[in-house]
Design a protein around this motif. Sequence first.
Motif, PDB file in Angstrom:
ATOM      1  N   THR A  51     -35.061  10.883   1.831  1.00  0.00           N
ATOM      2  CA  THR A  51     -34.016   9.918   2.173  1.00  0.00           C
ATOM      3  C   THR A  51     -34.367   8.515   1.700  1.00  0.00           C
ATOM      4  OG1 THR A  51     -33.475  11.238   4.125  1.00  0.00           O
ATOM      5  CG2 THR A  51     -32.658   8.978   4.084  1.00  0.00           C
ATOM      6  N   SER A  52     -35.638   8.161   1.784  1.00  0.00           N
ATOM      7  CA  SER A  52     -36.045   6.791   1.466  1.00  0.00           C
ATOM      8  C   SER A  52     -35.791   6.424   0.014  1.00  0.00           C
ATOM      9  CB  SER A  52     -37.523   6.589   1.803  1.00  0.00           C
ATOM     10  OG  SER A  52     -38.335   7.495   1.053  1.00  0.00           O
ATOM     11  N   ILE A  53     -35.765   7.416  -0.880  1.00  0.00           N
ATOM     12  CA  ILE A  53     -35.512   7.133  -2.294  1.00  0.00           C
ATOM     13  C   ILE A  53     -34.284   7.892  -2.806  1.00  0.00           C
ATOM     14  CG2 ILE A  53     -37.907   6.561  -2.809  1.00  0.00           C
ATOM     15  CD1 ILE A  53     -38.224   9.363  -4.016  1.00  0.00           C
ATOM     16  N   ASP A  54     -33.585   8.557  -1.875  1.00  0.00           N
ATOM     17  CA  ASP A  54     -32.371   9.307  -2.204  1.00  0.00           C
ATOM     18  C   ASP A  54     -32.584  10.240  -3.402  1.00  0.00           C
ATOM     19  OD1 ASP A  54     -29.782  10.186  -1.904  1.00  0.00           O
ATOM     20  OD2 ASP A  54     -28.909   8.564  -3.106  1.00  0.00           O
ATOM     21  N   SER A  55     -33.639  11.036  -3.324  1.00  0.00           N
ATOM     22  CA  SER A  55     -33.968  11.989  -4.384  1.00  0.00           C
ATOM     23  C   SER A  55     -34.431  13.290  -3.755  1.00  0.00           C
ATOM     24  CB  SER A  55     -35.058  11.438  -5.304  1.00  0.00           C
ATOM     25  OG  SER A  55     -34.611  10.287  -5.989  1.00  0.00           O
ATOM     26  N   THR A  56     -34.370  14.354  -4.536  1.00  0.00           N
ATOM     27  CA  THR A  56     -34.782  15.658  -4.041  1.00  0.00           C
ATOM     28  C   THR A  56     -35.938  16.213  -4.862  1.00  0.00           C
ATOM     29  OG1 THR A  56     -32.560  16.175  -3.240  1.00  0.00           O
ATOM     30  CG2 THR A  56     -34.042  18.042  -3.602  1.00  0.00           C
ATOM     31  N   VAL A  57     -36.988  16.613  -4.167  1.00  0.00           N
ATOM     32  CA  VAL A  57     -38.140  17.270  -4.792  1.00  0.00           C
ATOM     33  C   VAL A  57     -37.965  18.774  -4.632  1.00  0.00           C
ATOM     34  CG1 VAL A  57     -40.630  17.644  -4.609  1.00  0.00           C
ATOM     35  CG2 VAL A  57     -39.699  15.330  -4.417  1.00  0.00           C
ATOM     36  N   VAL A  58     -38.169  19.505  -5.714  1.00  0.00           N
ATOM     37  CA  VAL A  58     -38.053  20.961  -5.700  1.00  0.00           C
ATOM     38  C   VAL A  58     -39.433  21.563  -5.926  1.00  0.00           C
ATOM     39  CG1 VAL A  58     -36.958  22.989  -6.709  1.00  0.00           C
ATOM     40  CG2 VAL A  58     -35.714  20.820  -6.613  1.00  0.00           C
ATOM     41  N   ILE A  59     -39.851  22.460  -5.017  1.00  0.00           N
ATOM     42  CA  ILE A  59     -41.182  23.047  -5.072  1.00  0.00           C
ATOM     43  C   ILE A  59     -41.095  24.552  -5.277  1.00  0.00           C
ATOM     44  CG2 ILE A  59     -43.287  23.515  -3.729  1.00  0.00           C
ATOM     45  CD1 ILE A  59     -43.078  20.645  -4.734  1.00  0.00           C
ATOM     46  N   ARG A  60     -41.811  25.058  -6.274  1.00  0.00           N
ATOM     47  CA  ARG A  60     -41.865  26.495  -6.513  1.00  0.00           C
ATOM     48  C   ARG A  60     -42.987  27.110  -5.680  1.00  0.00           C
ATOM     49  NH1 ARG A  60     -43.300  29.032 -12.392  1.00  0.00           N
ATOM     50  NH2 ARG A  60     -45.406  28.303 -11.825  1.00  0.00           N
ATOM     51  N   GLN A  61     -42.651  28.161  -4.949  1.00  0.00           N
ATOM     52  CA  GLN A  61     -43.633  28.938  -4.198  1.00  0.00           C
ATOM     53  C   GLN A  61     -43.765  30.333  -4.815  1.00  0.00           C
ATOM     54  OE1 GLN A  61     -43.450  28.461   0.303  1.00  0.00           O
ATOM     55  NE2 GLN A  61     -41.321  28.059  -0.255  1.00  0.00           N
ATOM     56  N   SER A  84     -40.531   8.257   6.010  1.00  0.00           N
ATOM     57  CA  SER A  84     -40.144   7.228   6.983  1.00  0.00           C
ATOM     58  C   SER A  84     -41.000   5.967   6.868  1.00  0.00           C
ATOM     59  CB  SER A  84     -40.247   7.791   8.412  1.00  0.00           C
ATOM     60  OG  SER A  84     -41.582   8.134   8.725  1.00  0.00           O
ATOM     61  N   TYR A  85     -41.909   5.946   5.886  1.00  0.00           N
ATOM     62  CA  TYR A  85     -42.820   4.804   5.731  1.00  0.00           C
ATOM     63  C   TYR A  85     -42.080   3.550   5.277  1.00  0.00           C
ATOM     64  CZ  TYR A  85     -46.054   1.556   3.602  1.00  0.00           C
ATOM     65  OH  TYR A  85     -46.712   0.406   3.267  1.00  0.00           O
ATOM     66  N   HIS A  86     -42.475   2.448   5.858  1.00  0.00           N
ATOM     67  CA  HIS A  86     -42.067   1.124   5.378  1.00  0.00           C
ATOM     68  C   HIS A  86     -43.206   0.169   5.719  1.00  0.00           C
ATOM     69  CE1 HIS A  86     -39.960  -2.704   4.918  1.00  0.00           C
ATOM     70  NE2 HIS A  86     -39.101  -2.035   4.144  1.00  0.00           N
ATOM     71  N   ALA A  87     -43.452  -0.772   4.840  1.00  0.00           N
ATOM     72  CA  ALA A  87     -44.589  -1.686   5.035  1.00  0.00           C
ATOM     73  C   ALA A  87     -44.516  -2.449   6.343  1.00  0.00           C
ATOM     74  CB  ALA A  87     -44.668  -2.660   3.861  1.00  0.00           C
ATOM     75  N   SER A  88     -43.309  -2.642   6.869  1.00  0.00           N
ATOM     76  CA  SER A  88     -43.163  -3.392   8.124  1.00  0.00           C
ATOM     77  C   SER A  88     -43.378  -2.524   9.364  1.00  0.00           C
ATOM     78  CB  SER A  88     -41.775  -4.033   8.196  1.00  0.00           C
ATOM     79  OG  SER A  88     -40.760  -3.033   8.212  1.00  0.00           O
ATOM     80  N   ASN A  89     -43.457  -1.198   9.194  1.00  0.00           N
ATOM     81  CA  ASN A  89     -43.669  -0.313  10.341  1.00  0.00           C
ATOM     82  C   ASN A  89     -45.044  -0.536  10.947  1.00  0.00           C
ATOM     83  OD1 ASN A  89     -41.206   0.736   9.645  1.00  0.00           O
ATOM     84  ND2 ASN A  89     -41.975   2.710   8.940  1.00  0.00           N
ATOM     85  N   THR A  90     -45.133  -0.397  12.262  1.00  0.00           N
ATOM     86  CA  THR A  90     -46.406  -0.639  12.946  1.00  0.00           C
ATOM     87  C   THR A  90     -47.042   0.629  13.503  1.00  0.00           C
ATOM     88  OG1 THR A  90     -45.235  -1.118  15.019  1.00  0.00           O
ATOM     89  CG2 THR A  90     -45.752  -2.987  13.577  1.00  0.00           C
ATOM     90  N   GLY A 119     -48.598  15.469  -2.321  1.00  0.00           N
ATOM     91  CA  GLY A 119     -48.986  14.520  -3.364  1.00  0.00           C
ATOM     92  C   GLY A 119     -47.810  14.075  -4.202  1.00  0.00           C
ATOM     93  N   ILE A 120     -46.910  14.999  -4.520  1.00  0.00           N
ATOM     94  CA  ILE A 120     -45.723  14.662  -5.306  1.00  0.00           C
ATOM     95  C   ILE A 120     -44.829  13.703  -4.514  1.00  0.00           C
ATOM     96  CG2 ILE A 120     -43.599  15.603  -6.288  1.00  0.00           C
ATOM     97  CD1 ILE A 120     -45.284  18.167  -6.925  1.00  0.00           C
ATOM     98  N   ALA A 121     -44.624  13.984  -3.237  1.00  0.00           N
ATOM     99  CA  ALA A 121     -43.808  13.097  -2.401  1.00  0.00           C
ATOM    100  C   ALA A 121     -44.443  11.719  -2.289  1.00  0.00           C
ATOM    101  CB  ALA A 121     -43.617  13.712  -1.020  1.00  0.00           C
ATOM    102  N   ALA A 122     -45.761  11.658  -2.151  1.00  0.00           N
ATOM    103  CA  ALA A 122     -46.452  10.371  -2.051  1.00  0.00           C
ATOM    104  C   ALA A 122     -46.267   9.551  -3.328  1.00  0.00           C
ATOM    105  CB  ALA A 122     -47.932  10.585  -1.766  1.00  0.00           C
ATOM    106  N   ALA A 123     -46.362  10.225  -4.477  1.00  0.00           N
ATOM    107  CA  ALA A 123     -46.179   9.526  -5.751  1.00  0.00           C
ATOM    108  C   ALA A 123     -44.753   9.009  -5.875  1.00  0.00           C
ATOM    109  CB  ALA A 123     -46.520  10.459  -6.911  1.00  0.00           C
ATOM    110  N   ALA A 124     -43.795   9.846  -5.466  1.00  0.00           N
ATOM    111  CA  ALA A 124     -42.392   9.478  -5.604  1.00  0.00           C
ATOM    112  C   ALA A 124     -42.001   8.342  -4.665  1.00  0.00           C
ATOM    113  CB  ALA A 124     -41.515  10.698  -5.341  1.00  0.00           C
ATOM    114  N   ILE A 125     -42.423   8.434  -3.409  1.00  0.00           N
ATOM    115  CA  ILE A 125     -42.002   7.463  -2.390  1.00  0.00           C
ATOM    116  C   ILE A 125     -42.759   6.150  -2.512  1.00  0.00           C
ATOM    117  CG2 ILE A 125     -41.975   7.002   0.094  1.00  0.00           C
ATOM    118  CD1 ILE A 125     -41.561  10.082   0.436  1.00  0.00           C
TER     119      ILE A 125
END
Length: 271
Positions: A51-61, A84-90, A119-125
């Motif tokens: 939601t934070s970047i309005d994109s969809t990650v697709v993972i192959r299992q 849900s991360y934002h720099a202002s979050n405490t 890891g992919i989500a962390a890179a994207a977000i």
Amino acid sequence: MTTVSAVDSDDEEINPVTMLLLDNDDDAQQKNGKKPEVAPTPIQHQNYHLTSIDSTVVIRQLPSQGLSFQLWPAAATFVKLLDSYHASNTDPFSAAITTAKRHPRLRILELGSGTGIVGIAAAAILGADVTVTDLPHVLVNLKFNADANSEVLAPRGGEVHVAPMSWGETEEMEAIGREYDLIIGSDVVYHDHLYEPLLQTLKFLLLDGGGDGGEKVFLMGHLRRWKKESGFFKRAKKHFQVELIHEDGPSSDSRTGVVVYRFAKKDAVFR
């Protein structure tokens, strides 16, 4: 803040519904000198809308190939927290990410990446430079997932690199290096014979130097399944400050929820 001692009791009842069938794991079979059985490989895909970047990650299992090719519960929680991360979050999880961002571009190392979703989500977000790692036989699918989501990473400048890492193996750890701002992992505490190699890897990354002098931490998502896991945490507390920084409530099929721990050197100070 709750410490890890809250989960140390061997008397705690664990819901067997949440226990993965580790005896069927290809990693376990390889460790025991057995060649995994060749079976048809049904492919499954899981979509994660960020939601934070309005994109969809697709993972192959590839479930028939073993646990490293499946999505685990703690990964979903980790992705949710990243989203849900934002720099202002405490909240403690967000604070750990913000504190780690000592450079314009966050450098992250993921241990036991499996399908690579975290890891992919962390890179994207976060627009981070992420190195995802696992055993050699896992890397083909891991790279497939990283490449398949390259267009999701590009807008924020995120990158994902794939590398082999066997925990506790000095040469592989040195090849990976220590120049990371943040270490992450999810559902990495399962086989008890891997407890010590994982701890050796964490000591190498968190205690043996490297970096720019900031407090380096390991954020670990975990869903407890086995009473014997308390042994890992008891050993870990001999070397690290271990704190519980997030806890999900029980789900419909589990009496325990996913938790996230922060590991750091014992004298680390967090504000």
